[in-house]
Design a protein around this motif. Structure first.
Motif, PDB file in Angstrom:
ATOM      1  N   CYS A  63       0.761  -1.385   0.065  1.00  0.00           N
ATOM      2  CA  CYS A  63       0.028   0.126   0.072  1.00  0.00           C
ATOM      3  C   CYS A  63       0.905   1.226   0.146  1.00  0.00           C
ATOM      4  O   CYS A  63       0.637   2.562  -0.784  1.00  0.00           O
ATOM      5  CB  CYS A  63      -1.086   0.003   1.173  1.00  0.00           C
ATOM      6  SG  CYS A  63      -2.248  -1.017   1.095  1.00  0.00           S
ATOM      7  N   TYR A  68      -1.115   4.226  -1.500  1.00  0.00           N
ATOM      8  CA  TYR A  68      -2.636   4.336  -0.996  1.00  0.00           C
ATOM      9  C   TYR A  68      -3.648   4.424  -2.164  1.00  0.00           C
ATOM     10  O   TYR A  68      -4.799   5.280  -1.638  1.00  0.00           O
ATOM     11  CB  TYR A  68      -2.972   4.801   0.136  1.00  0.00           C
ATOM     12  CG  TYR A  68      -1.884   4.793   1.121  1.00  0.00           C
ATOM     13  CD1 TYR A  68      -1.933   3.643   2.028  1.00  0.00           C
ATOM     14  CD2 TYR A  68      -0.710   5.393   1.326  1.00  0.00           C
ATOM     15  CE1 TYR A  68      -1.148   3.476   3.057  1.00  0.00           C
ATOM     16  CE2 TYR A  68       0.142   5.052   2.575  1.00  0.00           C
ATOM     17  CZ  TYR A  68      -0.193   4.121   3.330  1.00  0.00           C
ATOM     18  OH  TYR A  68       0.797   4.026   4.433  1.00  0.00           O
ATOM     19  N   ASN A  74      -6.379  -1.007   0.662  1.00  0.00           N
ATOM     20  CA  ASN A  74      -6.475  -0.201   1.705  1.00  0.00           C
ATOM     21  C   ASN A  74      -7.436  -0.747   2.957  1.00  0.00           C
ATOM     22  O   ASN A  74      -6.966  -0.776   3.887  1.00  0.00           O
ATOM     23  CB  ASN A  74      -6.962   1.195   1.373  1.00  0.00           C
ATOM     24  CG  ASN A  74      -5.955   1.824   0.745  1.00  0.00           C
ATOM     25  OD1 ASN A  74      -4.537   1.538   0.639  1.00  0.00           O
ATOM     26  ND2 ASN A  74      -6.200   2.795  -0.017  1.00  0.00           N
TER      27      ASN A  74
END
Length: 100
Positions: A63, A68, A74
């Motif tokens: 991530c 992200y 996530n």
């Protein structure tokens, strides 16, 4: 997508702060914790916490690499971190009961 980014950053930061606070309080008086030993009848009980830690590390690294942007990854990291926090809190309370 913005909600998952905020959630994953908040949960991982809370996890790291709790981890540091727990480690600080346990190692503040090192004489008690040196006489604490782990004796398990079944070695398979260590597999699931190890899977949680490896999963957390893998999800956190992927991530962070992708900045992200993947919503599903996530939310998986958020779920894994929450379960890992629950496990760490129960382990911390168990250790503090044994040390006292």
């Amino acid at each position: 997508m913005k909600t998952s980014q905020i959630a994953v950053k908040a949960v991982t930061r809370i996890f790291f702060v709790l981890l540091l606070l727990g480690a600080f309080t346990l190692y503040q008086d090192g004489s008690k914790i040196t006489h604490l030993y782990f004796i398990g009848n079944n070695k398979w009980t260590l597999v699931f916490p190890a899977l949680l830690l490896v999963g957390f590390a893998a999800l956190f690294i992927t991530c962070a690499k992708q900045k992200y942007t993947k919503t599903d990854w996530n939310w998986l990291l958020v779920l894994n971190t929450i379960v890992l926090m629950i496990y760490c809190v129960t382990l911390y309370t168990r250790i503090t009961d044994l040390v006292k």
